[in-house]
Write a protein that holds these residues in place. Structure first.
Motif, mmCIF file in Angstrom:
data_model
loop_
_atom_site.group_PDB
_atom_site.id
_atom_site.type_symbol
_atom_site.label_atom_id
_atom_site.label_comp_id
_atom_site.label_asym_id
_atom_site.label_seq_id
_atom_site.Cartn_x
_atom_site.Cartn_y
_atom_site.Cartn_z
ATOM 1 N N ALA A 94 4.985 12.137 0.755
ATOM 2 C CA ALA A 94 3.644 12.215 0.518
ATOM 3 C C ALA A 94 3.340 13.515 -0.312
ATOM 4 O O ALA A 94 2.938 13.570 -1.207
ATOM 5 C CB ALA A 94 2.649 12.015 1.549
ATOM 6 N N ASN A 114 -5.435 13.009 -1.397
ATOM 7 C CA ASN A 114 -4.322 12.081 -1.903
ATOM 8 C C ASN A 114 -3.315 12.079 -0.970
ATOM 9 O O ASN A 114 -2.677 11.122 -0.578
ATOM 10 C CB ASN A 114 -4.102 12.457 -3.293
ATOM 11 C CG ASN A 114 -3.594 11.226 -3.868
ATOM 12 O OD1 ASN A 114 -2.350 10.782 -3.801
ATOM 13 N ND2 ASN A 114 -4.340 10.754 -5.025
ATOM 14 N N SER A 154 -1.847 8.986 1.357
ATOM 15 C CA SER A 154 -0.483 8.492 1.515
ATOM 16 C C SER A 154 -0.021 8.483 2.805
ATOM 17 O O SER A 154 0.834 7.471 3.250
ATOM 18 C CB SER A 154 0.375 9.296 0.547
ATOM 19 O OG SER A 154 -0.155 9.440 -0.917
ATOM 20 N N SER A 200 6.964 6.877 3.001
ATOM 21 C CA SER A 200 5.772 7.279 2.299
ATOM 22 C C SER A 200 5.063 8.523 2.899
ATOM 23 O O SER A 200 4.525 9.389 2.467
ATOM 24 C CB SER A 200 4.644 5.911 2.678
ATOM 25 O OG SER A 200 3.386 6.388 2.148
ATOM 26 N N PHE A 230 -6.889 5.999 -4.258
ATOM 27 C CA PHE A 230 -5.840 6.709 -4.635
ATOM 28 C C PHE A 230 -6.156 7.301 -6.062
ATOM 29 O O PHE A 230 -5.767 8.472 -6.406
ATOM 30 C CB PHE A 230 -4.393 6.019 -4.587
ATOM 31 C CG PHE A 230 -4.013 5.842 -3.338
ATOM 32 C CD1 PHE A 230 -3.336 6.888 -2.402
ATOM 33 C CD2 PHE A 230 -4.137 4.500 -2.665
ATOM 34 C CE1 PHE A 230 -2.601 6.452 -1.171
ATOM 35 C CE2 PHE A 230 -3.632 4.374 -1.422
ATOM 36 C CZ PHE A 230 -3.069 5.473 -0.505
ATOM 37 N N SER A 284 0.600 3.941 -3.163
ATOM 38 C CA SER A 284 0.385 5.514 -2.736
ATOM 39 C C SER A 284 0.999 6.565 -3.599
ATOM 40 O O SER A 284 0.595 7.522 -3.766
ATOM 41 C CB SER A 284 0.390 5.846 -1.280
ATOM 42 O OG SER A 284 1.931 5.553 -0.911
ATOM 43 N N SER A 297 0.763 -1.280 -0.022
ATOM 44 C CA SER A 297 -0.292 -0.092 0.062
ATOM 45 C C SER A 297 0.683 1.369 -0.080
ATOM 46 O O SER A 297 0.608 2.261 -0.776
ATOM 47 C CB SER A 297 -0.822 -0.056 1.235
ATOM 48 O OG SER A 297 -0.221 0.122 2.583
ATOM 49 N N THR A 298 2.113 1.200 0.647
ATOM 50 C CA THR A 298 2.968 2.434 0.632
ATOM 51 C C THR A 298 3.430 2.820 -0.953
ATOM 52 O O THR A 298 3.570 3.766 -0.947
ATOM 53 C CB THR A 298 4.019 2.109 1.610
ATOM 54 O OG1 THR A 298 4.911 1.082 1.099
ATOM 55 C CG2 THR A 298 3.598 2.039 3.130
ATOM 56 N N ALA A 305 -1.467 5.748 4.990
ATOM 57 C CA ALA A 305 -0.592 4.224 4.646
ATOM 58 C C ALA A 305 0.720 4.289 5.368
ATOM 59 O O ALA A 305 1.086 3.354 5.645
ATOM 60 C CB ALA A 305 -0.511 4.327 3.304
ATOM 61 N N SER A 338 -0.940 0.730 -10.173
ATOM 62 C CA SER A 338 -1.349 -0.038 -9.156
ATOM 63 C C SER A 338 -1.208 -1.483 -9.045
ATOM 64 O O SER A 338 -0.670 -2.229 -8.397
ATOM 65 C CB SER A 338 -2.447 0.286 -8.408
ATOM 66 O OG SER A 338 -2.334 1.881 -8.288
#
Length: 236
Positions: free
Chosen positions: A98, A202, A206, A94, A192, A34, A30-31, A209, A42
């Motif tokens: 971000a 967004n 991030s 992350s 995302f 993001s 997930s990191t 996450a 993805s």
């Protein structure tokens, strides 16, 4: 192919899907999701994670299976601890980057003076500067494969009779992990992708996450160190 072996392989594929959805796997990926802006990107991240994971499982698994041996428990704990460290690192990275991931800069000269402009990324931006961390995804899959290889070897040795069957089983299991992670990254990537035009949302996603990854990584290391005795091994 024997019916019994076919059944084992089907079970292996299902177990692979289930294995991909373990919390440490999903949180780590997930990191990376993001950092992407498109759902396709993805999903590809999930595929590359699964490839890296399968490569490690196959190489390490087959070596130990041919040796008819298991990975020592102490080494298995150290490998698991490395996953916790990686989760904390990915989470911090992350969170810290971000905001930066949504800012673009452009340099140009005007009257022989160099100018640099910064602006937020948006859907109408003409340049395609998106970076899809394929190699990073493979590397994280490799690390997760190392940490899970001990359990994989034990599972394989109790499921099949011959080395060639073990190889097929690990590959099928790997295809299951690829499929499972593909599904996970698509689902994770949806919020995302939908929030791509809303920079603040967004960025917050991030950062969330990143926080979850770091907190889970700390918990993961604590559990290994205290509850599973890794610290006792280190300091005794």
């Amino acid at each position: 192919m024997e019916i019994n072996l076919l059944s084992i392989l089907v079970i292996g594929f299902i177990l692979g899907i289930k294995h991909a959805m373990e919390p440490d796997h999903v949180i780590a990926v997930s990191t990376m999701v993001s950092d992407t802006k498109k759902l396709l990107s993805s999903s590809i991240i999930g595929v590359f994670w699964g490839i890296g994971h399968t490569i490690t499982l196959f190489i390490v698994g087959m070596v130990f299976i041919f040796m008819k041996n298991e990975i020592p428990g102490e080494i298995a704990l150290f490998l698991e601890f490395a996953v916790g460290v990686m989760l904390v690192y990915l989470g911090i990275k992350s969170y810290v980057f971000a905001e930066k991931n949504h800012i673009h800069s452009h340099k140009h000269t005007h009257n022989d003076i160099l100018h640099e402009h910064f602006h937020e990324e948006n859907i109408n931006h003409q340049h395609d500067n998106s970076k899809i961390p394929y190699f990073k995804s493979i590397f994280i899959g490799l690390v997760h494969g190392l940490s899970g290889s001990a359990a994989m070897i034990l599972l394989t040795m109790t499921s099949v009779k011959h080395s060639w069957q073990a190889g097929i089983y690990i590959i099928i299991f790997g295809l299951g992990t690829i499929s499972g992670m593909l599904l996970c990254t698509i689902l994770i990537g949806i919020p995302f992708a939908l929030s791509n035009e809303n920079k603040r949302m967004n960025v917050n996603l991030s950062r969330a996450a990143g926080i979850i990854s770091s907190m889970y990584g700390v918990y993961y290391m604590y559990d290994l160190g205290i509850n599973q005795g890794l610290f006792s091994i280190l300091f005794n």
